[in-house]
Design an enzyme around this catalytic site. Structure first.
Site, mmCIF file in Angstrom:
data_model
loop_
_atom_site.group_PDB
_atom_site.id
_atom_site.type_symbol
_atom_site.label_atom_id
_atom_site.label_comp_id
_atom_site.label_asym_id
_atom_site.label_seq_id
_atom_site.Cartn_x
_atom_site.Cartn_y
_atom_site.Cartn_z
ATOM 1 N N ARG A 105 0.837 -1.201 0.000
ATOM 2 C CA ARG A 105 0.000 0.000 0.000
ATOM 3 C C ARG A 105 0.869 1.247 0.000
ATOM 4 O O ARG A 105 2.076 1.149 0.106
ATOM 5 C CB ARG A 105 -0.959 -0.007 1.190
ATOM 6 C CG ARG A 105 -0.254 0.018 2.532
ATOM 7 C CD ARG A 105 -1.258 0.054 3.678
ATOM 8 N NE ARG A 105 -0.561 -0.119 4.949
ATOM 9 C CZ ARG A 105 -1.174 -0.160 6.126
ATOM 10 N NH1 ARG A 105 -2.485 -0.054 6.213
ATOM 11 N NH2 ARG A 105 -0.476 -0.316 7.237
ATOM 12 N N CYS A 109 3.347 8.603 -5.389
ATOM 13 C CA CYS A 109 4.177 9.778 -5.129
ATOM 14 C C CYS A 109 3.235 10.971 -4.957
ATOM 15 O O CYS A 109 2.372 11.204 -5.803
ATOM 16 C CB CYS A 109 5.112 9.988 -6.318
ATOM 17 S SG CYS A 109 6.034 11.522 -6.235
ATOM 18 N N ASN A 141 -5.035 7.342 4.248
ATOM 19 C CA ASN A 141 -4.722 6.592 5.455
ATOM 20 C C ASN A 141 -3.262 6.782 5.816
ATOM 21 O O ASN A 141 -2.378 6.465 5.021
ATOM 22 C CB ASN A 141 -4.976 5.090 5.247
ATOM 23 C CG ASN A 141 -4.914 4.316 6.548
ATOM 24 O OD1 ASN A 141 -5.866 4.318 7.314
ATOM 25 N ND2 ASN A 141 -3.789 3.667 6.813
ATOM 26 N N GLU A 142 -3.031 7.351 6.988
ATOM 27 C CA GLU A 142 -1.682 7.484 7.553
ATOM 28 C C GLU A 142 -0.649 8.003 6.558
ATOM 29 O O GLU A 142 0.274 7.277 6.157
ATOM 30 C CB GLU A 142 -1.212 6.152 8.133
ATOM 31 C CG GLU A 142 -1.943 5.772 9.398
ATOM 32 C CD GLU A 142 -1.390 4.520 10.048
ATOM 33 O OE1 GLU A 142 -0.635 3.776 9.413
ATOM 34 O OE2 GLU A 142 -1.734 4.284 11.212
ATOM 35 N N GLU A 311 -7.436 4.512 15.583
ATOM 36 C CA GLU A 311 -7.089 3.097 15.652
ATOM 37 C C GLU A 311 -6.379 2.863 16.979
ATOM 38 O O GLU A 311 -5.365 3.497 17.259
ATOM 39 C CB GLU A 311 -6.153 2.698 14.502
ATOM 40 C CG GLU A 311 -6.768 2.916 13.128
ATOM 41 C CD GLU A 311 -5.829 2.504 11.987
ATOM 42 O OE1 GLU A 311 -4.822 1.828 12.246
ATOM 43 O OE2 GLU A 311 -6.116 2.883 10.841
ATOM 44 N N TRP A 319 3.412 -5.925 13.166
ATOM 45 C CA TRP A 319 4.427 -5.222 12.367
ATOM 46 C C TRP A 319 5.682 -4.804 13.138
ATOM 47 O O TRP A 319 6.647 -4.366 12.528
ATOM 48 C CB TRP A 319 3.825 -3.988 11.707
ATOM 49 C CG TRP A 319 2.982 -3.134 12.610
ATOM 50 C CD1 TRP A 319 1.617 -3.183 12.715
ATOM 51 C CD2 TRP A 319 3.419 -2.133 13.535
ATOM 52 N NE1 TRP A 319 1.182 -2.266 13.649
ATOM 53 C CE2 TRP A 319 2.266 -1.604 14.160
ATOM 54 C CE3 TRP A 319 4.669 -1.617 13.898
ATOM 55 C CZ2 TRP A 319 2.328 -0.597 15.137
ATOM 56 C CZ3 TRP A 319 4.734 -0.617 14.863
ATOM 57 C CH2 TRP A 319 3.569 -0.115 15.460
ATOM 58 N N GLU A 359 -1.899 -8.849 7.477
ATOM 59 C CA GLU A 359 -2.185 -8.604 8.896
ATOM 60 C C GLU A 359 -2.943 -9.750 9.567
ATOM 61 O O GLU A 359 -3.659 -9.532 10.548
ATOM 62 C CB GLU A 359 -2.915 -7.265 9.040
ATOM 63 C CG GLU A 359 -1.998 -6.113 8.661
ATOM 64 C CD GLU A 359 -2.617 -4.727 8.741
ATOM 65 O OE1 GLU A 359 -3.835 -4.627 9.007
ATOM 66 O OE2 GLU A 359 -1.881 -3.751 8.526
ATOM 67 N N HIS A 362 -2.559 -9.919 13.237
ATOM 68 C CA HIS A 362 -2.922 -8.696 13.979
ATOM 69 C C HIS A 362 -4.267 -8.898 14.672
ATOM 70 O O HIS A 362 -5.276 -9.155 14.028
ATOM 71 C CB HIS A 362 -2.997 -7.525 12.999
ATOM 72 C CG HIS A 362 -3.093 -6.183 13.644
ATOM 73 N ND1 HIS A 362 -4.126 -5.807 14.482
ATOM 74 C CD2 HIS A 362 -2.279 -5.111 13.564
ATOM 75 C CE1 HIS A 362 -3.929 -4.568 14.878
ATOM 76 N NE2 HIS A 362 -2.818 -4.118 14.342
HETATM 77 C C1 GAL Z 1 -2.120 1.177 10.899
HETATM 78 C C2 GAL Z 1 -2.936 1.222 9.623
HETATM 79 C C3 GAL Z 1 -3.946 0.105 9.569
HETATM 80 C C4 GAL Z 1 -3.313 -1.184 9.979
HETATM 81 C C5 GAL Z 1 -2.727 -1.040 11.345
HETATM 82 C C6 GAL Z 1 -2.097 -2.299 11.867
HETATM 83 O O1 GAL Z 1 -0.877 1.761 10.736
HETATM 84 O O2 GAL Z 1 -3.610 2.441 9.485
HETATM 85 O O3 GAL Z 1 -4.458 0.013 8.267
HETATM 86 O O4 GAL Z 1 -2.335 -1.524 9.045
HETATM 87 O O5 GAL Z 1 -1.739 -0.071 11.305
HETATM 88 O O6 GAL Z 1 -1.548 -2.085 13.147
#
Ligand code: GAL
Length: 631
Positions: A105, A109, A141-142, A311, A319, A359, A362
């Site tokens: 993801r 640029c 997103n981020e 989140e 991660w 993930e 996760h």
């Molecule tokens: C964030 C992200 C999410 C997911 C999450 C996992 O950085 O916005 O989509 O990847 O981490 O911890």
């Protein structure tokens, strides 16, 4: 205002007949918000122009039908594969000149105008269709996650030249401002200026810092076009989910475009991945006691008072180098710490753990088979507590700390000593303040008043701007500048006469030196200076010195300047003395215990994995106390 809870949900990951059950369980849990959509582009437009809104229509119907409020994300962080056929040159390029590939993801640029337009078009279509049903928006997103702000692409190079032309107008002015006579680096035309990578040795720091400012502006512009596209069709508040210790763009600038700031809080992932001086042995399952709080305070400033956790970690993430499970009670504690810092909402990531893809390891509130994961019971507890609790009353903290993105870039470009980092310095002092039980407001460097602050810290600021200079001059509280504040111009040249040029303080640094770890300079009153030391010619009072006589803490009236990077002991002692003088309610907190004062209450948090006592109250590990605030 009633504080609320929510969750991130991916209806496209699950069979449609599952959605009503998920929505019902979310509502039964006491959740208000559900964020969806931010990675769903390949299902919303599987091929160019072939829009499939029907499933999202139904998903939103189901969620709203269950009484939930929808936060809809624009999907530009995950352009589908076909987008690369349309724009083969849209990928970001790394500093070694290699394009970053499709297959995860954020593969774009920020300077690619074609993709920027397509992403804004998609945001506009979504706002047109859902603008009157959606309760809030998230752009992208981020930004900056996975090192994605700096791109060394042709699109970035061309946009950088345009940016420079607008900023300097005259190539001679650029040469003079950057000092390009040094090493014969003068340019005759804008088209000769390249990006500052792949040079033989270091590029001109003015060039590198200009590129960092440009790269930040590209993110700000990217966000602006999406915000404009959404606003054309929707009045719902807009936010973006920022990250922990991502500093490559000016969050205050994007924040000014939107109603709310949100951020993504992963305390255990952060501790093992990015917390300066993190103590993994003590806080493995609790997270750093100050890192989340710092970001809560930072993003409160970015959102000009309005902010959420979008989140929140509910169990192990996937991660970080290692991914422990939270100590029982921490999922609850992290939520209450956010509310104590003024969060309007806390949302967990994610509802149900994905059985597939990147993930799958996760945690969610539900396990992959939809049975309850351990975080769910704590989420339910927070929901029940929130329903009964009095509202958190916001207030101004007694201490202010200036945090500035451009200063972060400046010291990355020219550290002078390995590890000199604006974030790390600010966080180091913030940690010392928190260990004294003090609540802090983080402020940007264009702050115009310090009214109401008993103590203000201005560490490591590249240049003091006019409004902040005036605010410091007029402050009624104590102001501590330094180390490394106002020594250079905004192109990293020296000032004449030498800086710092500080209101109320007659002092000049005539030489700066840096030290490696293991070579600290002892101070007469205890503790050390490490890493950075300025040598001042000063008319100020020297109220602290190193054992070799070097002035460390300078003072004239309410204005003080620190010439070196204090270690934890020195920072705590110096700030303690100033806080006591300022009349603040100072505590020498044991490890792991932290306070946060709101308008009406004092919250006490125990991050230690053993019991702690505060003011006659026992706190178990992960304990949270709400006390009436001492007057
Ligand atoms: C964030 C992200 C999410 C997911 C999450 C996992 O950085 O916005 O989509 O990847 O981490 O911890």
């Amino acid at each position: 205002m009633k504080r609320s809870l929510g969750v991130c949900y991916y209806p496209e990951h699950w069979p449609e007949d599952r959605w009503p059950e998920d929505a019902r369980r979310m509502a039964d849990l006491g959740l208000t918000w559900v964020r969806i959509g931010e990675f769903a582009w390949s299902r919303l437009e599987p091929s160019p122009g072939d829009y499939r809104w029907d499933w999202l229509d139904r998903a939103i119907d189901v969620l709203i039908g269950a009484g939930l409020s929808v936060v809809l994300g624009t999907p530009s962080a995950t352009p589908p594969r076909w987008m690369l056929h349309r724009h083969p040159d849209m990928l970001a390029t790394d500093a070694d000149g290699r394009p970053r590939k499709f297959g995860s993801r954020r593969h774009y640029c920020f300077s690619h105008a074609g993709y920027r337009d397509d992403a804004a078009h998609m945001a506009g279509l979504m706002a047109e269709r859902y603008g009157d049903r959606v309760a809030a928006w998230q752009t992208d997103n981020e930004y900056g996650c996975h090192d994605t702000v700096l791109s060394w692409s042709d699109a970035a190079r061309d946009a950088f030249r345009d940016w420079l032309r607008r900023r300097y107008q005259d190539i001679g002015a650029l040469n003079a401002a950057w000092g390009n006579i040094f090493w014969s680096m003068d340019y005759a035309d804008w088209s000769e200026i390249d990006l500052p990578n792949l040079t033989v040795t270091e590029p001109n720091p003015a060039h590198a810092l200009a590129f960092r400012r440009f790269a930040s502006d590209q993110v700000v512009r990217w966000n602006a076009v999406q915000v404009d596209a959404i606003r054309t069709h929707s009045d719902a508040p807009i936010g973006h989910n920022y990250m922990g210790r991502v500093t490559e763009f000016d969050h205050y600038a994007t924040g000014a475009q939107m109603e709310i700031a949100t951020w993504d809080s992963y305390p255990l992932g952060f501790l093992l991945d990015r917390v300066p001086e993190g103590d993994a042995a003590a806080y493995l399952r609790q997270g750093d006691p100050d890192f989340q709080a710092f970001h809560h305070d930072l993003y409160r400033a970015v959102g000009r008072g309005r902010w959420w956790v979008m989140e929140q970690q509910p169990g192990p993430v996937n991660w970080a180098p290692y991914n422990p499970a939270p100590l029982p009670g921490m999922v609850r504690l992290w939520s209450w710490e956010a509310f104590a810092h003024g969060a309007e909402a806390v949302c967990w990531f994610r509802w149900r753990q994905a059985p597939f893809a990147q993930e799958s390891q996760h945690a969610g509130l539900l396990r992959p088979d939809a049975t309850d994961a351990p975080g769910l019971a704590e989420a339910a507890q927070v929901a029940a507590e929130l329903a009964d609790a009095p509202d958190v009353v916001p207030n101004q903290a007694p201490v202010a700390l200036i945090f500035d993105y451009a200063s972060q870039w400046a010291w990355e470009v020219q550290p002078q000593g390995k590890g000199f980092d604006h974030f790390a310095l600010c966080f180091h002092l913030y940690r010392a303040l928190r260990s004294l039980g003090l609540s802090v407001d983080i402020l940007p460097s264009d702050t115009t008043t310090l009214d109401g602050y008993a103590l203000t810290l201005v560490p490591g600021l590249l240049t003091l701007t006019g409004p902040l200079r005036a605010a410091i001059a007029g402050a009624s509280g104590l102001v501590l500048t330094g180390p490394r504040t106002d020594l250079k111009t905004d192109t990293l040249s020296f000032k004449f006469p030498f800086g710092p040029d500080l209101p109320g303080l007659s002092t000049r640094s005539v030489m700066e030196e840096t030290f490696p770890p293991g070579a600290p300079l002892p101070l007469v009153k205890g503790g050390h200076v490490t890493l950075w030391l300025e040598h001042h010619e000063t008319e100020a009072d020297v109220i602290e010195a190193a054992t070799d006589g070097t002035p460390i803490l300078l003072r004239q009236g309410r204005h003080l300047h620190l010439t070196g990077w204090p270690d934890a002991e020195a920072a705590r002692r110096i700030l303690r003395d100033l806080a006591v003088e300022a009349g603040l309610d100072v505590h020498d907190l044991p490890d792991g215990l932290r306070l946060r004062d709101t308008g009406a209450e004092r919250f006490v948090f125990n991050y230690a994995d053993e019991a702690r006592r505060f003011d006659g109250h026992d706190l178990p590990p992960a304990g949270v106390l709400r006390l009436t605030r001492p007057s």
